[in-house]
Write an enzyme that holds these catalytic residues in place. Structure first.
Site, mmCIF file in Angstrom:
data_model
loop_
_atom_site.group_PDB
_atom_site.id
_atom_site.type_symbol
_atom_site.label_atom_id
_atom_site.label_comp_id
_atom_site.label_asym_id
_atom_site.label_seq_id
_atom_site.Cartn_x
_atom_site.Cartn_y
_atom_site.Cartn_z
ATOM 1 N N GLY A 195 14.627 -2.314 11.881
ATOM 2 C CA GLY A 195 13.549 -1.508 11.394
ATOM 3 C C GLY A 195 12.791 -0.855 12.652
ATOM 4 O O GLY A 195 12.955 -1.520 13.728
ATOM 5 N N TRP A 206 3.629 3.697 -0.480
ATOM 6 C CA TRP A 206 4.718 4.277 -0.991
ATOM 7 C C TRP A 206 5.638 3.080 -1.409
ATOM 8 O O TRP A 206 6.424 3.334 -2.365
ATOM 9 C CB TRP A 206 5.611 4.951 0.104
ATOM 10 C CG TRP A 206 4.951 6.210 0.740
ATOM 11 C CD1 TRP A 206 4.864 6.719 1.924
ATOM 12 C CD2 TRP A 206 4.295 7.401 -0.082
ATOM 13 N NE1 TRP A 206 4.480 7.844 2.079
ATOM 14 C CE2 TRP A 206 3.900 8.169 0.907
ATOM 15 C CE3 TRP A 206 4.176 7.629 -1.144
ATOM 16 C CZ2 TRP A 206 3.104 9.309 0.658
ATOM 17 C CZ3 TRP A 206 3.401 8.817 -1.613
ATOM 18 C CH2 TRP A 206 2.856 9.650 -0.682
ATOM 19 N N ASP A 236 12.581 15.381 1.761
ATOM 20 C CA ASP A 236 11.378 15.437 0.821
ATOM 21 C C ASP A 236 11.370 16.376 -0.491
ATOM 22 O O ASP A 236 10.348 16.860 -0.916
ATOM 23 C CB ASP A 236 10.183 15.820 1.738
ATOM 24 C CG ASP A 236 9.736 14.771 2.605
ATOM 25 O OD1 ASP A 236 9.936 13.475 2.028
ATOM 26 O OD2 ASP A 236 9.272 14.670 3.861
ATOM 27 N N SER A 259 -1.273 11.357 10.600
ATOM 28 C CA SER A 259 -0.380 10.968 11.726
ATOM 29 C C SER A 259 -1.380 10.543 12.988
ATOM 30 O O SER A 259 -1.754 11.347 13.324
ATOM 31 C CB SER A 259 0.498 12.002 12.058
ATOM 32 O OG SER A 259 1.472 11.912 12.962
ATOM 33 N N ASP A 317 9.134 6.162 2.425
ATOM 34 C CA ASP A 317 8.598 7.212 1.476
ATOM 35 C C ASP A 317 9.463 7.713 0.688
ATOM 36 O O ASP A 317 9.253 8.141 -0.364
ATOM 37 C CB ASP A 317 7.950 8.225 2.720
ATOM 38 C CG ASP A 317 7.429 8.003 3.704
ATOM 39 O OD1 ASP A 317 8.028 6.736 4.428
ATOM 40 O OD2 ASP A 317 6.648 8.825 4.444
ATOM 41 N N THR A 326 8.861 1.730 13.355
ATOM 42 C CA THR A 326 7.811 2.594 12.744
ATOM 43 C C THR A 326 7.800 3.941 13.355
ATOM 44 O O THR A 326 8.232 4.044 14.487
ATOM 45 C CB THR A 326 6.491 1.775 12.979
ATOM 46 O OG1 THR A 326 5.434 2.525 11.879
ATOM 47 C CG2 THR A 326 5.776 2.141 14.404
ATOM 48 N N ARG A 361 0.247 3.523 4.452
ATOM 49 C CA ARG A 361 0.820 4.481 3.516
ATOM 50 C C ARG A 361 2.098 3.999 3.239
ATOM 51 O O ARG A 361 2.724 4.169 2.116
ATOM 52 C CB ARG A 361 0.772 5.847 3.956
ATOM 53 C CG ARG A 361 0.871 6.886 2.848
ATOM 54 C CD ARG A 361 0.294 8.182 2.982
ATOM 55 N NE ARG A 361 0.754 8.901 3.997
ATOM 56 C CZ ARG A 361 0.156 9.290 5.209
ATOM 57 N NH1 ARG A 361 -1.220 8.492 5.355
ATOM 58 N NH2 ARG A 361 0.704 9.634 6.182
ATOM 59 N N SER A 421 -0.607 6.252 18.378
ATOM 60 C CA SER A 421 -0.894 4.984 19.143
ATOM 61 C C SER A 421 -0.003 4.847 20.262
ATOM 62 O O SER A 421 1.034 5.346 20.481
ATOM 63 C CB SER A 421 -0.792 3.551 17.955
ATOM 64 O OG SER A 421 0.323 3.299 18.146
HETATM 65 N N1 GLY Z 1 5.648 11.332 4.012
HETATM 66 C C1 GLY Z 1 5.119 11.257 5.165
HETATM 67 C C2 GLY Z 1 3.830 10.696 5.260
HETATM 68 O O1 GLY Z 1 3.421 9.996 4.192
HETATM 69 O O2 GLY Z 1 3.078 10.804 5.953
#
Ligand code: GLY
Length: 415
Positions: A239, A257, A121, A376, A181, A241, A253, A379
């Site tokens: 893939g 992104w 990041d 965050s 992201d 999640t 999100r 689930s």
């Molecule tokens: N980049 C982490 C988020 O969008 O929560």
């Protein structure tokens, strides 16, 4: 007529009022957040001062620079009208610049001492803080810190898989993956190449974009949050999640992104294919919004019945709408006029929805800018922890302000 023609756009007055309040709010809370930072998310809509150790700290500094730009424009306008800029405006400008500089020092210290920088990041951290400081004020420490951050980011590149690894030690198969992201971390690399005239940064960025775009976009133009590769061969594996509702659903999100990431990918590579993908990924996002245009935290829930949602209510994520709007405004710069107008209009409709539903307009309600975001949300089917649900978050505030800034005039972006 499309489904969205009935929605109102945010007006010029609302854009100006939104920026004015944001600047006022930032100045109001500045004493608490000069040597400290706003954290990733609020608690009951109020941020507590935090250290510069998370992936999100750059957003708060970015807000300070956006407030600085807003007041610079105000002072320039006053001059154009033949008036001397108000002393209060000049004072606030000096204070914001000073605070931005203090924070740039913190970012330089962080990268020099390698404090919590062992992840991908670097762009989220160093573009809105240090690249912005350098672009706006010529801050040399900002330039130095951002180049060191770019150096750090390219250490996470896997030549076999051709991608930048998001999290965790580089030799662990369970971490051999990219996440969508990361597309927002790449402008730092393009900037570093332009600044140093060394191609190594942009070469990594281009290879990562190619691998990410090829794998995270599904056949229906929804997106994977994360994607794993085979450690030995580098071949795409599967893939999955982390923060979405379940594997196979579209985390809001992540999709946002993807929208902004594709617009930035096109900005830097001019690959025609990214325009087409941008349109399709954007269409998927828009078609999976509820009637009020405020995304649920996962796009899946727009398809749930009222009864299902009553039984199992789901929080929203306003930050996704702001990120998507910024992506649309970015891509509009490169599209033919009519097409550009379409995406500008969609962005203004999303902003209008946020303005009505979630924009903070009273400092007693929150010390942030936008309510109802979700960081965050655990689930039964995902792997993330549970925090920052139905709160302000620092990127939600930042991208809302960036979108308003983009709508209020020309803006030399930090990304
Ligand atoms: N980049 C982490 C988020 O969008 O929560």
């Amino acid at each position: 007529m499309d489904r969205f023609s009935k929605y109102a756009e945010i007006s010029g007055e609302e854009i100006e009022a939104g920026l004015e309040f944001a600047t006022k709010q930032i100045l109001h809370v500045l004493p608490d957040f000069t040597y400290k930072f706003q954290p990733a998310y609020s608690i009951n809509n109020f941020y507590e001062p935090a250290d510069n150790t998370d992936w999100t700290n750059g957003f708060w500094t970015g807000e300070i620079w956006l407030a600085y730009e807003c007041l610079k424009r105000k002072a320039a306008k006053q001059k154009e009208e033949g008036k001397e800029p108000e002393p209060a405006v000049l004072e606030a400008l000096a204070l914001l610049k000073k605070t931005g500089e203090i924070q740039v020092e913190s970012f330089l210290n962080r990268i020099e001492k390698k404090i919590s920088v062992d992840h991908h990041d670097m762009g989220f951290l160093y573009s809105p803080s240090c690249v912005a400081a350098y672009k706006l004020t010529g801050n040399k420490d900002g330039r130095k810190a951002a180049i060191l951050a770019a150096d750090q980011l390219i250490t996470r590149f896997h030549p076999v898989g051709q991608f930048i690894q998001a999290w965790g030690p580089m030799d662990q198969p369970e971490n051999y993956r990219l996440i969508i992201d990361c597309l927002l971390n790449l402008p730092l690399l393009f900037w570093a190449s332009a600044e140093t005239l060394d191609r190594k940064y942009m070469d990594v960025a281009q290879q990562h974009i190619h691998t990410a775009v090829k794998n995270v976009i599904r056949d229906d133009y929804s997106t994977w949050h994360t994607f794993f590769f085979d450690v030995k061969t580098g071949e795409p594996d599967h893939g999955s999640t982390c923060q979405g509702y379940r594997d196979g659903s579209a985390w809001s999100r992540g999709q946002a992104w993807g929208i902004y990431g594709l617009a930035l990918a096109y900005r830097y590579t001019k690959e025609a294919e990214y325009v087409d993908l941008f349109k399709k990924v954007t269409a998927y996002f828009m078609e999976h919004l509820p009637e009020d245009l405020i995304p649920y935290w996962d796009l899946e829930f727009a398809g749930w019945t009222e009864e299902e949602l009553e039984k199992n209510p789901q929080p929203r994520d306003t930050s996704s709408a702001s990120i998507a709007a910024c992506g649309m405004l970015e891509m509009a710069k490169y599209l033919p006029k009519e097409n550009a107008a379409y995406y500008q209009s969609l962005a203004k409709k999303l902003l209008k929805a946020i303005w009505e539903y979630a924009a903070v307009k009273d400092v007693n309600v929150s010390n942030g800018l936008v309510l109802h975001s979700t960081y965050s949300n655990h689930s039964p089917y995902n792997t993330c922890n549970h925090y920052g649900v139905d709160e302000c978050n620092s990127w939600g505030d930042y991208f809302y302000m960036e979108a308003l800034t983009r709508l209020s005039g020309d803006w030399e972006q930090y990304w």
